[in-house]
Design a protein around this motif. Structure first.
Motif, PDB file in Angstrom:
ATOM      1  N   GLY A 170       0.798  -1.227   0.000  1.00  0.00           N
ATOM      2  CA  GLY A 170       0.000   0.000   0.000  1.00  0.00           C
ATOM      3  C   GLY A 170       0.831   1.278   0.000  1.00  0.00           C
ATOM      4  N   ASN A 171       2.035   1.220   0.516  1.00  0.00           N
ATOM      5  CA  ASN A 171       2.885   2.416   0.586  1.00  0.00           C
ATOM      6  C   ASN A 171       4.351   2.180   0.232  1.00  0.00           C
ATOM      7  N   LYS A 195       6.198   3.337  -3.094  1.00  0.00           N
ATOM      8  CA  LYS A 195       6.018   4.705  -3.576  1.00  0.00           C
ATOM      9  C   LYS A 195       7.354   5.456  -3.575  1.00  0.00           C
ATOM     10  N   HIS A 217       3.126  -0.769  -6.849  1.00  0.00           N
ATOM     11  CA  HIS A 217       2.351   0.475  -6.722  1.00  0.00           C
ATOM     12  C   HIS A 217       3.215   1.499  -6.025  1.00  0.00           C
ATOM     13  N   TRP A 274       3.711   9.336  -9.435  1.00  0.00           N
ATOM     14  CA  TRP A 274       2.455   9.825  -8.850  1.00  0.00           C
ATOM     15  C   TRP A 274       2.702  11.207  -8.266  1.00  0.00           C
ATOM     16  N   GLN A 284       2.926  11.618  -2.251  1.00  0.00           N
ATOM     17  CA  GLN A 284       3.984  10.852  -1.591  1.00  0.00           C
ATOM     18  C   GLN A 284       5.273  10.900  -2.420  1.00  0.00           C
ATOM     19  N   ASN A 320       0.272   6.642 -11.754  1.00  0.00           N
ATOM     20  CA  ASN A 320      -0.896   6.669 -10.876  1.00  0.00           C
ATOM     21  C   ASN A 320      -1.565   8.041 -10.936  1.00  0.00           C
ATOM     22  N   GLU A 321      -2.873   8.040 -11.103  1.00  0.00           N
ATOM     23  CA  GLU A 321      -3.696   9.259 -11.024  1.00  0.00           C
ATOM     24  C   GLU A 321      -3.223  10.405 -11.928  1.00  0.00           C
ATOM     25  N   GLN A 373      -9.249   2.246  -9.617  1.00  0.00           N
ATOM     26  CA  GLN A 373      -9.074   2.133  -8.161  1.00  0.00           C
ATOM     27  C   GLN A 373     -10.362   1.642  -7.495  1.00  0.00           C
ATOM     28  N   HIS A 404     -12.519   3.292  -5.304  1.00  0.00           N
ATOM     29  CA  HIS A 404     -12.847   3.718  -3.939  1.00  0.00           C
ATOM     30  C   HIS A 404     -14.268   4.271  -3.998  1.00  0.00           C
ATOM     31  N   GLU A 459      -8.125  -1.141  -6.226  1.00  0.00           N
ATOM     32  CA  GLU A 459      -8.125  -0.621  -4.841  1.00  0.00           C
ATOM     33  C   GLU A 459      -9.537  -0.603  -4.255  1.00  0.00           C
ATOM     34  N   TRP A 516      -8.582  -2.654  -1.049  1.00  0.00           N
ATOM     35  CA  TRP A 516      -7.521  -1.804  -0.480  1.00  0.00           C
ATOM     36  C   TRP A 516      -7.403  -2.088   1.008  1.00  0.00           C
ATOM     37  N   TRP A 536      -7.693   2.724   4.972  1.00  0.00           N
ATOM     38  CA  TRP A 536      -7.243   4.119   4.863  1.00  0.00           C
ATOM     39  C   TRP A 536      -8.411   5.097   4.979  1.00  0.00           C
TER      40      TRP A 536
END
Ligand code: XIL
Length: 316
Positions: A46-47, A50, A83, A87, A90, A131-132, A207, A209, A237, A277, A285
């Motif tokens: 998840g992190n 990055k 992942h 991005w 982060q 990403n995004e 994703q 969400h 996600e 996620w 999150w």
């Protein structure tokens, strides 16, 4: 009840997966469920992959946290999703505030994506390379990459990832592209333009969400317009949040919504798999990000399965 990855595979999908995070791995109850490859056939860190985690200062790469999750998945016989490479969030300040020229930033992206993807060559089969990248109106988001390089930053990242691991499936991943609309149209146009320029692109990550009671009615049509481009689609996600406290009616609606998302992906052969996620409300999150909301995942914070679990099984 059927374990989720078993249900997904029986339906012809590649996996059912979950995100996880390093600090959760000291929780033995948590790890026991996560490590069951019949339940989760795929893991996403998840992190820990990055940019701020992997290249906190220029040219200094750190993979301790990333390795921990990659090694866990390998030990469990689970697939991995990387992942992510590029991005706007982060991102260490040396990148955002460096005032780099186009040439320098291009080489920074190439080094970053090449090194991170290359580190796990042959081990991470799906990568969210970008990403995004999109705004809600379908245009490309203004960030240090776009503002310095224009759309070209996306090809630079994808080409570097391809060179570092030719067998990995390379994705662009975004939120708000679950239903049809301007943002999804922007994704279609982006992928068309990349393909026209022979830039390597294998998949679109949604994703997802989502909010309970608000699964877009055009989800299936939208996945089909993506797969019609000649790329695969993954739901990367998934979670379905609600306003707290959760009522029985909310949990029943959430079950229906999970079932709907899964069965929609299930019916389209180019929709290859679904990742939630994280799997327990204990580590979601959502509450930290959307004030007053939560209960978004199929296990509650005490590791009891919620009605949503059966919704997922029924969806496959
Ligand atoms: C989230 C993580 O889950 C949090 O722990 C972190 O504090 C912020 O990022 N879209 C993405 C993910 O692509 O990387 C985000 O993950 C959630 C939204």
């Amino acid at each position: 009840t059927t374990p989720l990855n078993v249900a997904a595979k029986a339906a012809g999908k590649k996996y059912f997966g979950s995100a996880t995070d390093n600090h959760e791995l000291t929780d033995s109850t948590y790890v026991e469920i996560l490590s069951d490859s019949n339940m989760f056939g795929q893991i996403t860190p998840g992190n820990s992959l990055k940019w701020d985690a992997t290249e906190p200062s220029r040219g200094n790469f750190t993979f301790t946290q990333g390795d921990q999750i990659v090694n866990l998945a390998k030990a469990n016989g689970q697939l991995l999703r990387g992942h992510n490479c590029v991005w706007h969030n982060q991102l260490p300040s040396w990148v955002t505030s460096g005032n780099f020229s186009a040439d320098t930033l291009s080489s920074i992206i190439t080094t970053h994506c090449g090194t991170v993807v290359g580190r796990y060559q042959g081990q991470i089969c799906f990568w969210d390379v970008v990403n995004e990248p999109l705004n809600d109106d379908g245009t490309l988001r203004s960030d240090v990459f776009y503002d310095t390089l224009g759309e070209e930053y996306i090809s630079i990242a994808l080409r570097a990832a391809k060179a570092a691991d030719p067998d990995a499936k390379l994705y662009i991943n975004d939120y708000g592209i679950e239903g049809t609309g301007p943002k999804s149209t922007g994704m279609v146009n982006l992928v068309k333009s990349l393909k026209a320029a022979s830039v390597p692109i294998d998949g679109i990550g949604m994703q997802a969400h989502l909010i309970v009671g608000q699964v877009p009615s055009t989800l299936g049509d939208n996945i089909k317009q993506f797969t019609a481009l000649g790329v695969e689609v993954a739901i990367t996600e998934l979670d379905l949040r609600m306003t707290l406290p959760a009522t029985d009616a909310d949990l029943a609606q959430q079950k229906e919504d999970y079932q709907r998302v899964i069965s929609t992906c299930n019916a389209i052969s180019g929709c290859i798999g679904v990742t939630i996620w994280d799997y327990t409300d204990k580590y979601s999150w959502v509450p930290a990000t959307f004030s007053g909301q939560g209960a978004a995942l199929p296990w509650d914070e005490n590791f009891n399965k919620k009605p949503a679990y059966d919704g997922i099984v029924a969806g496959f």
